[in-house]
Motif scaffolding. Sequence first.
Motif, short mmCIF file in Angstrom:
data_model
loop_
_atom_site.label_atom_id
_atom_site.label_comp_id
_atom_site.label_asym_id
_atom_site.label_seq_id
_atom_site.Cartn_x
_atom_site.Cartn_y
_atom_site.Cartn_z
N VAL A 1 4.63 -4.27 -5.33
CA VAL A 1 3.57 -4.96 -5.78
C VAL A 1 2.57 -5.15 -4.53
N GLN A 2 3.34 -5.75 -3.40
CA GLN A 2 2.45 -5.88 -2.30
C GLN A 2 1.98 -4.76 -1.81
N GLY A 3 2.76 -3.60 -1.78
CA GLY A 3 2.39 -2.17 -1.11
C GLY A 3 0.94 -1.65 -2.06
N GLU A 4 1.01 -2.32 -3.16
CA GLU A 4 -0.04 -1.74 -4.21
C GLU A 4 -1.45 -2.58 -3.86
N LEU A 5 -1.16 -4.00 -3.80
CA LEU A 5 -2.28 -4.81 -3.83
C LEU A 5 -2.77 -5.13 -2.44
N ALA A 6 -1.84 -5.34 -1.43
CA ALA A 6 -2.40 -5.81 -0.08
C ALA A 6 -3.39 -4.83 0.39
N PRO A 7 -3.48 -3.42 0.33
CA PRO A 7 -4.54 -2.73 0.93
C PRO A 7 -5.72 -3.01 0.42
N ARG A 8 -5.84 -3.38 -0.83
CA ARG A 8 -7.01 -3.66 -1.56
C ARG A 8 -7.64 -5.00 -0.75
N ALA A 9 -7.19 -5.88 -0.53
CA ALA A 9 -7.31 -7.01 -0.03
C ALA A 9 -7.71 -6.93 1.60
#
Length: 290
Positions: A70-78
């Motif tokens: 989940v972090q790998g999916e969302l963190a780049p967006r932040a």
Amino acid sequence: MGLVGAGPWATTVHAAAIEAHPVAELAGVWARRPEAAAAVAEGTSARVHTSFDDLVADVDAVAFAVPPAVQGELAPRAVAAGKHVVLEKPLAADLATAERLAQAVTDAGVVSAVVLTLRFDAEVRAWVDSLPAGPAGPDTVGVGRWFSGALLGGPFAGSAWRAEHGALLDVGPHVIDLLDAALGPVTGVDWANRADALWTFGMTHTGGARSTVSMSLRVAIDPTEFEIGMFGGTGRHVLTSRPDDATVPYSTLLDEFVADVAAGRTDGPCSAARGLHLQRITEQVAAAAG
């Protein structure tokens, strides 16, 4: 700061420490289950956000307390939105995604901090600072041990990613990080075995020192058995203490994270780049174990 996640670690460490911090403000919480996010936010100054993007738009920095995938999916967006990030380890579920996340942090010029709690503990820092300078030579060996019953019961026993990978991805980064700091940067994994829940492996360090690691989170023992040691030409240096309350070193992490944001420093010792270095080693261990 916004918080992503609503598990026990998000509640007892991230939310508790951010809420209590004198400078950082817990402004919002988002999780895929709104009722779980509401439970984390209850009693704090945070509001519950209806979407991840809504949270990101409303804060200066985002702390992640979610599984690696989940972090790998969302963190780049932040990061792409220019937000500073507090990241868990491992950075992502696989090395390629971790590399993309670390590169995104670099490209965006944001501040990042990986939650390597031991590196923010006062006693651990004093031990690292007391070690001889420079990488250890081939006359020195290192030992890392971490045995606990964390996956036999308690708040983290139901974690799917921890159950799948065991100690390697959960506590492995801590052990590798400290051996890397003590003996010199890890240059390779010599061998590795996984026998049920027990991980054992050997590493080579810059300068020629070698280290061995043994870890399991399915040992019926309390309290945790923990040791980082180096022996040989540099003398005998052993660390057996680790913080009982993770919110204390996390608060120190926040102190330094806030200071880095204010100063525009993006090259902290526990940045995303450090997380990527550690993930490259755990990937090598997993590959060598087969």
